[in-house]
Design a protein around this motif. Structure first.
Motif, short mmCIF file in Angstrom:
data_model
loop_
_atom_site.label_atom_id
_atom_site.label_comp_id
_atom_site.label_asym_id
_atom_site.label_seq_id
_atom_site.Cartn_x
_atom_site.Cartn_y
_atom_site.Cartn_z
N GLU A 7 0.83 -1.20 0.00
CA GLU A 7 0.00 0.00 0.00
C GLU A 7 0.87 1.26 0.00
O GLU A 7 0.59 2.23 -0.70
CB GLU A 7 -0.91 -0.02 1.23
N PHE A 8 1.95 1.23 0.77
CA PHE A 8 2.89 2.35 0.80
C PHE A 8 3.54 2.53 -0.56
O PHE A 8 3.71 3.65 -1.06
CB PHE A 8 3.94 2.12 1.88
N SER A 9 3.91 1.41 -1.20
CA SER A 9 4.54 1.46 -2.51
C SER A 9 3.65 2.13 -3.54
O SER A 9 4.11 2.92 -4.38
CB SER A 9 4.90 0.04 -2.97
N GLU A 10 2.34 1.84 -3.48
CA GLU A 10 1.40 2.46 -4.41
C GLU A 10 1.38 3.98 -4.22
O GLU A 10 1.35 4.74 -5.18
CB GLU A 10 0.00 1.88 -4.20
N LEU A 11 1.40 4.41 -2.97
CA LEU A 11 1.38 5.84 -2.69
C LEU A 11 2.66 6.52 -3.18
O LEU A 11 2.63 7.65 -3.68
CB LEU A 11 1.19 6.08 -1.19
N VAL A 12 3.79 5.81 -3.04
CA VAL A 12 5.06 6.37 -3.51
C VAL A 12 5.03 6.53 -5.03
O VAL A 12 5.47 7.55 -5.57
CB VAL A 12 6.24 5.48 -3.08
N LYS A 13 4.53 5.53 -5.73
CA LYS A 13 4.41 5.63 -7.20
C LYS A 13 3.58 6.85 -7.58
O LYS A 13 3.93 7.61 -8.50
CB LYS A 13 3.76 4.37 -7.76
N ARG A 14 2.46 7.03 -6.88
CA ARG A 14 1.57 8.14 -7.19
C ARG A 14 2.27 9.48 -6.96
O ARG A 14 2.13 10.41 -7.75
CB ARG A 14 0.31 8.02 -6.33
N ALA A 15 3.03 9.56 -5.87
CA ALA A 15 3.75 10.80 -5.57
C ALA A 15 4.81 11.07 -6.63
O ALA A 15 5.00 12.23 -7.06
CB ALA A 15 4.38 10.71 -4.18
N TYR A 16 5.51 10.03 -7.07
CA TYR A 16 6.53 10.18 -8.11
C TYR A 16 5.90 10.70 -9.40
O TYR A 16 6.43 11.62 -10.04
CB TYR A 16 7.20 8.84 -8.38
N VAL A 17 4.76 10.12 -9.78
CA VAL A 17 4.11 10.52 -11.02
C VAL A 17 3.62 11.95 -10.93
O VAL A 17 3.82 12.76 -11.85
CB VAL A 17 2.95 9.56 -11.35
N GLU A 18 2.99 12.32 -9.82
CA GLU A 18 2.49 13.69 -9.69
C GLU A 18 3.63 14.69 -9.70
O GLU A 18 3.55 15.75 -10.33
CB GLU A 18 1.67 13.85 -8.41
#
Length: 282
Positions: free
Chosen positions: A31-42
């Protein structure tokens, strides 16, 4: 011997206490990994434009190391979220009520201090809540402020007394986690700003830390009390200067001056840990 990357070492120190908080709240790595991906993309799409247009999915994929398919998926998730709730960090409603009680003349005594308020009626706590907390029920706000000791009830009159000029929730409550997100984000943003402050138009922001690493344990109790008292006094001085300029308190309408709204402030936090217990990193 492999030389440690300074940024990796710094990141590990940030992530170690973050991992403890995540585990305590039942957030698994996936779940944390998904949030990190989203932050990277944004960040790639919003913060690295070339001045003419935003980066494409392809460029974002190159920057982040994610596939174009993954960038597209995360971008679509971001587009479906309420961006306003992410971009504009609203002060906790209970905090706004306390701030209004301190600064709004309607709710002050003759000496300028926060007045002792009745629950209902003109110039009451209910009116204060309506003015600074929107549609929140006054009783719910009062119960929360009583719970954390910010407000007390006078035993004879039943009127409400403001005991503290700041609202700080306890534990892993929703309010405390909101403060966690805002405070850590603000600190990292300030440090990031200062790392590039040598560029034109980027003066550094104030950032200071007082640290000692060989303090005897018997001093700590006195130090905690002294640091808390001095820090609270400083924040109240700064609040007395800045608070009256807030448009919600001053009554000034947006757009009647030279620019839009600015979110600003100063954070103070206390820390202590056994010397030699620092994360090792890689």
């Amino acid at each position: 011997m492999k030389k440690t990357n300074p940024l990796h070492q710094a990141l590990f120190r940030i992530l170690r206490p973050l991992a403890r908080l995540l585990l305590r709240n039942g957030i698994p790595f996936g779940e944390f990994s998904e949030l990190v991906k989203r932050a990277y993309v944004e960040a790639a799409l919003e913060d690295f434009a070339d001045g003419r247009r935003k980066p494409t999915d392809s460029r974002a994929a190159v920057m982040t190391g994610l596939t174009r398919k993954e960038v597209k998926r995360q971008r679509e998730i971001l587009a479906g979220e309420d961006s306003g709730s992410r971009d504009v960090l609203h002060t906790n409603r209970a905090s706004r009520v306390v701030s209004g009680w301190v600064h709004d003349a309607v709710f002050q005594a003759e000496d300028g201090e926060p007045a002792i308020l009745p629950f209902d009626g003109a110039g009451s706590f209910s009116e204060l809540v309506k003015r600074y907390s929107g549609d929140m029920p006054p009783r719910a706000v009062l119960d929360e402020l009583l719970r954390v000791g910010v407000v007390s009830i006078d035993g004879e009159s039943g009127r409400l007394i403001l005991q503290q000029r700041a609202y700080v929730p306890a534990g892993d409550s929703e309010e405390m986690l909101q403060i966690f997100g805002e405070d850590v984000s603000d600190l990292i943003a300030t440090i990031d700003h200062n790392l590039v402050s040598g560029e034109p138009g980027q003066p550094p922001l104030f950032q200071r830390t007082l640290t000692y690493n060989n303090i005897p344990p018997e001093v700590m109790e006195r130090w905690r009390k002294h640091a808390a008292a001095q820090s609270q006094a400083l924040l109240e001085q700064l609040d007395n200067w800045l608070g009256p300029h807030d448009r919600d308190i001053s009554g000034q309408k947006s757009g009647c001056d030279s620019g839009g709204a600015v979110r600003t402030g100063v954070s103070i936090f206390f820390f202590e840990e056994p010397a030699g217990k620092l994360p090792k990193g890689d």
